[in-house]
Design an enzyme around this catalytic site. Structure first.
Site, PDB file in Angstrom:
ATOM      1  CG  ASP A 261      -2.135   0.927   0.990  1.00  0.00           C
ATOM      2  OD1 ASP A 261      -2.079   1.755   0.049  1.00  0.00           O
ATOM      3  OD2 ASP A 261      -3.117   0.846   1.747  1.00  0.00           O
TER       4      ASP A 261
HETATM    5  C1  BGC Z   1      -4.908   3.397   0.006  1.00  0.00           C
HETATM    6  C2  BGC Z   1      -5.042   2.383  -1.109  1.00  0.00           C
HETATM    7  C3  BGC Z   1      -4.835   3.055  -2.437  1.00  0.00           C
HETATM    8  C4  BGC Z   1      -3.485   3.750  -2.454  1.00  0.00           C
HETATM    9  C5  BGC Z   1      -3.204   4.469  -3.744  1.00  0.00           C
HETATM   10  C6  BGC Z   1      -3.631   4.209  -0.081  1.00  0.00           C
HETATM   11  O1  BGC Z   1      -3.659   5.256   0.811  1.00  0.00           O
HETATM   12  O2  BGC Z   1      -4.948   2.745   1.256  1.00  0.00           O
HETATM   13  O3  BGC Z   1      -6.288   1.771  -1.056  1.00  0.00           O
HETATM   14  O4  BGC Z   1      -4.937   2.134  -3.480  1.00  0.00           O
HETATM   15  O5  BGC Z   1      -3.454   4.704  -1.398  1.00  0.00           O
HETATM   16  O6  BGC Z   1      -4.025   5.563  -3.909  1.00  0.00           O
END
Ligand code: BGC
Length: 759
Positions: A229
């Protein structure tokens, strides 16, 4: 060129560089070897492709796209084909926009209604979440676009989301928090997984070899790559060892250098680096082999239409007293609520879509006669605006029926933080009370991503849970309100009466950075059912404008072994006067479980069918070992306890319509390692061991009996029941105490050894 060969030609620096993003949304290139970058984008209910100013929280604009129903809504359809269609549409958009991987679906379990991101997640039930996720993945990947299943794993709160340690016992993980991911890997064959921010039982997920390699790859056969993530990486070297392939969004080379250094210093095997590189290249190449050479326009209008059509099948009719719905043409209808004009149809954060168009309920009914509108409340506020409310009450009084469009404003639920309560804004509750007092023929249409308390539920005539239904929510609402579409959604989560009733009320959010999942497997309906606790609406609940009757429940056998499959069929008839869709729900209930605590029943099958008035269809299911099993910590695997199970066809998690028993015989004996603490009752289940100990026990009990007789106590102090209980619960070590010296530590050790040598 073969990927292995390609990797062999790379320098260590080149390889390390490929293990992190070039920027927020791209992987890196190695030009001299023809390795091209690919783009990834959020996800999960549309395409959030950012052109220049990148961020992962939905702050900056992305290209104009289409917002489909969020997972809270699409899962309520209980319709695999529906999520597959959403997937296909998103996949197609990604193809046109040259996005290789859509970051979704998001399938964490709704442990508490408080999780700020519940709107993006599918269900409190792992089977439902897994089935729907698999089809969403299949839809997207059918367009040769990858998915990234997130947030793996046990990332069920937003509070302290980057530091919290989810402490979850083995059985709970396997039965509740992992199965949806397992289905995404095994059935959906997801190209990538996204590891979550949190730690799991003390180890950051991005460094968790057990999860990312042993379970995900070893047990589930996942052959893609794991990306972090955004910003989840802690110790990059540990991550590579654990099988965490791609760091996103990249750390400006800092962690790439760590990888190189660790290999040079002999702390990291270069083969582990190679493996990560290979996995990334293979998956990205899968996309690149068929990728469009440039971005091309796509039909936004068609996807807008599709979003509305699908959203209609996600609406959950929760109450319809006196058949207030569907509305009839010619009736005077007051539509009340700011959300009717400016709908809330998606949640905040990384999933936020920049919609090219939004159709709210008012837009959608512009051509209808006899409609009045009053704003009623201000969405961003909790304060009652007396003038707005008075206007709404007047409109309600003058109408035949009232639709109040209410729910949660953006600030009430979002990625990044949790809710602190389950209430709707005070001004909206007050408005509903005032409007209902003025006109009892009131229907509440809700826009929210997670359950809310409904203090007015008994006073209104109708309730529709509309969830966050995407940018064409108005068309969907109109279709359901006026009966152009017969509502067929079912709640993918329990709506409790109040927050204090929720299973993890005492521990949700954790203490400091430690979140102990102390309610164990009793999440959602598994808890409310066991507690026999009244809820506002149970899991699986939803009404229709028609009625369905069930009959002829048939099992292929009354008795099976756990290695067999069981076929189940049931007839469903539409007994009403309009066409409709029914969600046939199959649960399995273990009548008696001695080995472990089990929920009253668990969902093990569902099918959505369409029936014309008077039509009957036969719905079939196949159950297998997993449908009856629990996760045994003795064998670290799925195990069935021999006994009678009820196969139940239910209207929802609380209401059984038809039930038939089947005896399932286990083919596996749980191993028992005897120690001096092992009690007689447990040994009795193993005849060979029992035979060994019986003789020794006889001697010991003979001594007790003799002593008791001497003192005249026998038959008075020790009843037959008590004697039996004492015997059952007696640990082997008691043989020493009660055998008057006949059993010694040495002879007991010999006895135990003998018992452990037989089965
Ligand atoms: C989120 C993810 C997301 C990623 C990219 C993170 O903060 O938890 O779900 O895909 O950012 O935007």
């Amino acid at each position: 060129m073969d990927t292995k060969e390609l990797v062999a030609r790379m320098s260590l620096e080149e390889k390390a560089s490929l293990l992190s993003g070039a920027d927020f949304w791209h992987t890196k290139a190695v030009e001299r070897l023809g390795i091209r970058p690919v783009m990834v984008s959020d996800g999960p209910h549309g395409l959030r492709k950012q052109d220049d100013k990148a961020d992962h929280l939905g702050v900056n604009e992305s290209i104009k796209a289409v917002c489909f129903p969020a997972a809270c809504a699409s899962t309520a359809s209980f319709d695999r084909s529906l999520v597959r269609q959403i997937g296909e549409a998103i996949g197609e958009e990604c193809r046109h926009e040259q996005v290789a991987i859509n970051l979704g679906p998001a399938i964490n379990i709704k442990r508490s209604p408080l999780c700020g991101r519940n709107f993006e997640y599918m269900s409190e039930d792992p089977y439902l979440a897994g089935e729907m996720a698999a089809d969403m993945i299949r839809g997207i990947q059918s367009k040769n676009i990858g998915t990234s299943v997130k947030h793996f794993a046990a990332n069920d709160q937003e509070h302290r989301r980057m530091s919290s340690d989810s402490v979850v016992d083995e059985r709970t993980l396997r039965e509740i928090y992992l199965p949806a991911f397992e289905a995404a890997a095994k059935k959906g064959k997801a190209w990538t997984f996204m590891c979550s921010y949190n730690s799991l039982n003390g180890t950051y997920v991005n460094e968790n070899k057990w999860l990312l390699t042993d379970v995900l790859r070893g047990e589930w056969g996942f052959d893609g790559y794991v990306m972090s993530d955004w910003g989840a990486v802690s110790d990059r070297v540990k991550g590579v060892k654990a099988g965490m392939d791609l760091e996103m969004p990249g750390s400006g080379g800092v962690n790439d250098a760590e990888i190189v250094k660790a290999v040079r210093e002999g702390r990291l095997d270069e083969k582990d680096v190679d493996l990560c590189v290979e996995r990334i290249l293979i998956v990205n190449q899968r996309y690149l082999d068929h990728a469009d050479p440039e971005t091309t326009p796509w039909d936004r209008e068609a996807d807008h239409e599709l979003a509305g059509k699908l959203a209609a099948d996600c609406m959950v009719l929760l109450k319809n007293e006196g058949n207030i719905l569907p509305l009839k043409d010619g009736e005077k209808i007051a539509i009340i609520g700011e959300f009717a004009k400016k709908p809330r149809f998606q949640g905040g954060g990384s999933s936020h879509i920049n919609c090219f168009r939004v159709t709210g309920l008012l837009d959608a009914v512009a051509d209808k006669a006899g409609i009045t509108y009053a704003q009623g409340y201000t969405a961003g506020s909790e304060e009652t605006d007396e003038a707005l409310q008075a206007e709404a009450v007047a409109a309600a009084r003058a109408a035949d029926k009232v639709i109040v469009v209410a729910g949660l404003p953006d600030s009430f639920e979002s990625e990044g933080y949790d809710r602190s309560h389950m209430r709707m804004p005070a001004n909206q509750n007050a408005l509903i009370e005032a409007v209902t007092a003025a006109n009892p023929h009131t229907v509440i249409l809700l826009y929210n991503g997670s359950p809310v308390e409904m203090p007015w539920a008994d006073r209104v005539q109708g309730i529709i849970e509309g969830y966050l239904a995407g940018q064409n929510v108005g068309a969907a609402n109109r279709a359901v309100l006026w009966g152009e579409v017969n509502p067929s959604g079912r709640l993918p989560e329990t709506f409790p009466m109040r927050l204090e009733d929720t299973p993890c009320w005492l521990s949700y959010g954790g203490e400091g950075n430690t979140a102990v999942y102390s309610e164990g497997i009793f999440v959602g309906y598994r808890y409310y059912g066991k507690k026999r606790m009244p809820v506002r609406f149970p899991f699986g609940y939803g009404l229709s404008y028609t009625s369905f009757e069930y009959g002829n429940l048939m099992l292929s056998s009354g008795s099976i072994r756990d290695t067999d499959t069981l076929k189940v069929s049931v007839d469903v008839t539409n007994t009403g006067s309009v066409a409709g869709k029914e969600v046939v729900q199959l649960y399995v209930s273990d009548r008696e479980s001695e080995e472990v605590f089990r929920p009253v029943r668990e969902l093990k099958g569902f099918e959505k069918i369409s029936l014309a008035p008077g039509e009957t269809k036969t719905v079939s299911f196949v159950l297998d070992k997993r449908s009856f099993a629990y996760w045994s910590t003795a064998v670290h695997g799925w195990h069935v306890e021999t006994g009678v199970f009820d196969v139940q066809i239910c209207r929802n998690a609380e209401e059984v319509i038809l039930s038939a028993p089947v005896t399932v015989e286990s083919t596996e004996i749980l191993p028992l390692t005897v120690t001096e603490k092992t009690i007689m009752m447990d040994i009795e289940k193993y005849p060979a061991k029992a035979a060994v100990v019986r003789q020794a026990v006889k001697t010991a009990m003979g001594t007790i009996g003799a002593d008791a007789e001497k003192s005249g106590a026998a038959g008075e102090a020790i009843t037959e029941d008590m004697g039996e209980a004492m015997m059952k619960y007696m640990p082997l070590r008691s043989l020493i105490s009660f055998s008057g010296g006949q059993v010694t530590h040495e002879t007991l050790a010999e006895l135990i050894d003998k018992m452990n040598r037989v089965k």
